[in-house]
Enzyme design. Structure first.
Site, PDB file in Angstrom:
ATOM      1  N   GLU A 284      46.995  65.003   6.072  1.00  0.00           N
ATOM      2  CA  GLU A 284      47.938  63.886   5.875  1.00  0.00           C
ATOM      3  C   GLU A 284      49.342  64.358   6.249  1.00  0.00           C
ATOM      4  OE1 GLU A 284      47.783  61.562   2.214  1.00  0.00           O
ATOM      5  OE2 GLU A 284      49.974  61.484   2.191  1.00  0.00           O
TER       6      GLU A 284
ATOM      7  N   CYS B  86      50.521  65.176  -0.763  1.00  0.00           N
ATOM      8  CA  CYS B  86      49.099  65.451  -0.515  1.00  0.00           C
ATOM      9  C   CYS B  86      48.926  66.051   0.877  1.00  0.00           C
ATOM     10  CB  CYS B  86      48.285  64.167  -0.641  1.00  0.00           C
ATOM     11  SG  CYS B  86      48.099  63.673  -2.355  1.00  0.00           S
TER      12      CYS B  86
ATOM     13  N   ARG C 209      47.657  55.535   5.121  1.00  0.00           N
ATOM     14  CA  ARG C 209      48.625  56.613   5.407  1.00  0.00           C
ATOM     15  C   ARG C 209      48.995  56.700   6.885  1.00  0.00           C
ATOM     16  NH1 ARG C 209      48.918  55.183   1.568  1.00  0.00           N
ATOM     17  NH2 ARG C 209      48.292  56.013  -0.400  1.00  0.00           N
TER      18      ARG C 209
HETATM   19  C1  LIG Z   1      55.958  65.423  -4.844  1.00  0.00           C
HETATM   20  C2  LIG Z   1      55.519  64.476  -3.767  1.00  0.00           C
HETATM   21  C3  LIG Z   1      54.769  63.343  -4.109  1.00  0.00           C
HETATM   22  C4  LIG Z   1      54.336  62.465  -3.112  1.00  0.00           C
HETATM   23  N1  LIG Z   1      53.618  61.370  -3.474  1.00  0.00           N
HETATM   24  C5  LIG Z   1      53.182  60.506  -2.534  1.00  0.00           C
HETATM   25  C6  LIG Z   1      52.406  59.344  -2.879  1.00  0.00           C
HETATM   26  O1  LIG Z   1      52.117  59.088  -4.041  1.00  0.00           O
HETATM   27  N2  LIG Z   1      52.010  58.519  -1.875  1.00  0.00           N
HETATM   28  C7  LIG Z   1      52.321  58.763  -0.574  1.00  0.00           C
HETATM   29  O2  LIG Z   1      51.938  57.993   0.312  1.00  0.00           O
HETATM   30  N3  LIG Z   1      53.046  59.848  -0.202  1.00  0.00           N
HETATM   31  C8  LIG Z   1      53.481  60.714  -1.140  1.00  0.00           C
HETATM   32  N4  LIG Z   1      54.212  61.819  -0.783  1.00  0.00           N
HETATM   33  C9  LIG Z   1      54.509  62.041   0.646  1.00  0.00           C
HETATM   34  C10 LIG Z   1      55.858  61.446   1.116  1.00  0.00           C
HETATM   35  O3  LIG Z   1      56.723  61.279   0.024  1.00  0.00           O
HETATM   36  C11 LIG Z   1      55.658  60.118   1.838  1.00  0.00           C
HETATM   37  O4  LIG Z   1      54.766  60.230   2.921  1.00  0.00           O
HETATM   38  C12 LIG Z   1      57.002  59.581   2.367  1.00  0.00           C
HETATM   39  O5  LIG Z   1      56.806  58.281   2.851  1.00  0.00           O
HETATM   40  C13 LIG Z   1      57.532  60.451   3.496  1.00  0.00           C
HETATM   41  O6  LIG Z   1      58.799  59.960   3.852  1.00  0.00           O
HETATM   42  P1  LIG Z   1      59.885  60.907   4.519  1.00  0.00           P
HETATM   43  O7  LIG Z   1      61.075  60.078   4.812  1.00  0.00           O
HETATM   44  O8  LIG Z   1      60.089  62.109   3.703  1.00  0.00           O
HETATM   45  O9  LIG Z   1      59.126  61.279   5.885  1.00  0.00           O
HETATM   46  P2  LIG Z   1      59.142  62.694   6.627  1.00  0.00           P
HETATM   47  O10 LIG Z   1      58.369  63.673   5.817  1.00  0.00           O
HETATM   48  O11 LIG Z   1      60.495  63.057   7.038  1.00  0.00           O
HETATM   49  O12 LIG Z   1      58.287  62.317   7.929  1.00  0.00           O
HETATM   50  C14 LIG Z   1      56.913  62.044   7.837  1.00  0.00           C
HETATM   51  C15 LIG Z   1      56.441  61.518   9.206  1.00  0.00           C
HETATM   52  O13 LIG Z   1      57.078  60.275   9.456  1.00  0.00           O
HETATM   53  C16 LIG Z   1      57.853  60.357  10.653  1.00  0.00           C
HETATM   54  N5  LIG Z   1      59.086  59.584  10.443  1.00  0.00           N
HETATM   55  C17 LIG Z   1      60.047  59.791   9.512  1.00  0.00           C
HETATM   56  N6  LIG Z   1      61.002  58.847   9.632  1.00  0.00           N
HETATM   57  C18 LIG Z   1      60.641  58.058  10.669  1.00  0.00           C
HETATM   58  C19 LIG Z   1      61.222  56.920  11.299  1.00  0.00           C
HETATM   59  N7  LIG Z   1      62.401  56.404  10.908  1.00  0.00           N
HETATM   60  N8  LIG Z   1      60.554  56.349  12.343  1.00  0.00           N
HETATM   61  C20 LIG Z   1      59.369  56.843  12.757  1.00  0.00           C
HETATM   62  N9  LIG Z   1      58.771  57.927  12.232  1.00  0.00           N
HETATM   63  C21 LIG Z   1      59.418  58.524  11.182  1.00  0.00           C
HETATM   64  C22 LIG Z   1      58.150  61.832  10.876  1.00  0.00           C
HETATM   65  O14 LIG Z   1      58.427  62.119  12.238  1.00  0.00           O
HETATM   66  C23 LIG Z   1      56.839  62.428  10.380  1.00  0.00           C
HETATM   67  O15 LIG Z   1      55.853  62.317  11.375  1.00  0.00           O
HETATM   68  C24 LIG Z   1      54.655  62.716  -1.753  1.00  0.00           C
HETATM   69  C25 LIG Z   1      55.413  63.849  -1.412  1.00  0.00           C
HETATM   70  C26 LIG Z   1      55.840  64.725  -2.402  1.00  0.00           C
HETATM   71  C27 LIG Z   1      56.638  65.926  -2.024  1.00  0.00           C
END
Ligand SMILES: Cc1cc2nc3c(=O)[nH]c(=O)nc-3n(C[C@H](O)[C@H](O)[C@H](O)COP(=O)(O)OP(=O)(O)OC[C@H]3O[C@@H](n4cnc5c(N)ncnc54)[C@H](O)[C@@H]3O)c2cc1C
Length: 324
Positions: free
Chosen positions: A315, A240, A192
């Site tokens: 996380e 999570c 992660r």
């Molecule tokens: C219902 C649900 C289920 C989920 N299931 C899982 C799962 O099974 N496995 C899992 O790993 N995660 C899961 N997640 C968490 C999430 O979906 C993942 O971590 C996903 O990769 C986050 O992507 P995001 O674009 O929404 O990032 P954001 O939430 O927008 O950002 C997360 C972090 O990444 C950084 N970030 C975003 N974009 C960039 C970029 N381009 N460059 C550098 N840093 C950046 C942000 O600044 C922040 O620190 C779940 C979430 C939900 C709501």
């Protein structure tokens, strides 16, 4: 460029609401929200923000994020408009697009099983594109919301694999504004955590594995069903809350199982509650404030520590209001 862009070199919004840009549906406003549409605009946005004294915050799909209420006097850069996903020129290690060179169009995916993906492409779009092309590797992300950039930054994944298993090259922007292509061998992703520090992900080249479309589709469907059976995917959450602890420290229990063992499922604060379905999810029923959510998370963390001795690590990423 919008009329509210003033003198930013990319589309920009002043005092932009962040709440609806998160899956948790909580959070205040950003003084500036910049909306680059290409990797080059992303680079320009970062450089300009830094020249003006801001350390920009990057928002992907907002699916692993809890943003504090109130006004954040900062620059947020959203990758929402950077949604391209295409096949690279065969044999080339660059981000060049195949369809720009007509003689190379229609290269079978089996001959070059790679995709070029910009940061704002949703993980679900990526899964469905890979499935349609008969390329395996993204099924482990079936049902995971968010974007490529967030997925790479967080090394999103689960029991069947993770994002970085398929990354061949990641295109990043350094804090000093340089755009670099980093081969997988030069990166150190962990559980992660993509291990990129302050670098911003502009895009990635993914190397996938050719299979039949039916095989890939069946596996993605299976993983999605498994995920939906155990996680409250239809509720407002940030995924999570805690990382799974080292198994030796936790007696083999996951973070969610520890929360459950401590009798904390269903615990409420304001309009936030711990999911009765999965102990590692905190849900916003409808009108939870960031204080409700963050207070509940702290309560759960402290209770697990006092009952089991295990200090859970967050996380989710939390954006607090910070003075400039
Ligand atoms: C219902 C649900 C289920 C989920 N299931 C899982 C799962 O099974 N496995 C899992 O790993 N995660 C899961 N997640 C968490 C999430 O979906 C993942 O971590 C996903 O990769 C986050 O992507 P995001 O674009 O929404 O990032 P954001 O939430 O927008 O950002 C997360 C972090 O990444 C950084 N970030 C975003 N974009 C960039 C970029 N381009 N460059 C550098 N840093 C950046 C942000 O600044 C922040 O620190 C779940 C979430 C939900 C709501």
């Amino acid at each position: 460029m919008t009329t509210s862009s003033l003198n930013w070199p990319v589309a920009a919004l002043r005092d932009a609401e962040l709440r609806d840009r998160t899956y948790m549906r909580v959070g205040g406003r950003a003084r500036w929200l910049l909306e680059p549409a290409t990797p080059e605009e992303l680079q320009l946005a970062i450089v300009t923000a830094r020249e003006r004294g801001f350390v920009p915050r990057i928002l992907g799909g907002g699916c692993n994020m809890i943003i504090e209420d109130g006004l954040h006097d900062c620059v947020v850069i959203t990758t929402d408009r950077m949604k391209r996903c295409f096949r690279p020129v065969r044999g080339s290690a660059s981000f060049e697009e195949e369809s720009q060179r007509s003689e190379l169009v229609h290269v079978p995916p089996a001959e070059d099983p790679r995709l070029v993906v910009w940061a704002g492409t949703t993980l679900q779009k990526l899964c469905s594109t890979a499935t349609e092309l008969g390329l395996s590797g993204m099924e482990c992300l079936a049902g995971v919301p968010g974007q490529l950039g967030g997925g790479v930054a967080m090394n999103a994944g689960g029991r069947y694999g993770e994002m970085w298993d398929s990354v061949e090259v990641v295109r990043v922007i350094e804090p000093d504004g340089r755009m670099l292509d980093l081969p997988r061998a030069e990166c150190t992703p962990r559980y992660r955590n993509g291990g990129l520090g302050e670098r911003v992900v502009a895009g990635a080249i993914l190397r996938l594995v050719p299979q039949t479309r039916a095989e890939v589709r069946e596996r993605a469907k299976q993983y999605l069903l498994e995920k939906n059976a155990v996680q409250p995917v239809m509720e407002w959450s940030a995924g999570c809350v805690f990382k799974n602890p080292d198994k030796q420290r936790s007696g083999g229990l996951s973070a969610g199982q520890l929360v459950e063992r401590c009798g904390l499922k269903g615990r409420e604060r304001g309009d936030a509650y711990v999911s009765p379905q999965h102990g590692n999810f905190v849900i916003n029923r409808a009108h939870a404030s960031s204080d409700d959510i963050l207070g509940l998370i702290e309560e759960v963390r402290a209770e697990v520590a006092s009952q089991t001795g295990v200090e859970l690590e967050l996380e989710v990423k939390v954006w607090r209001r910070e003075p400039r």
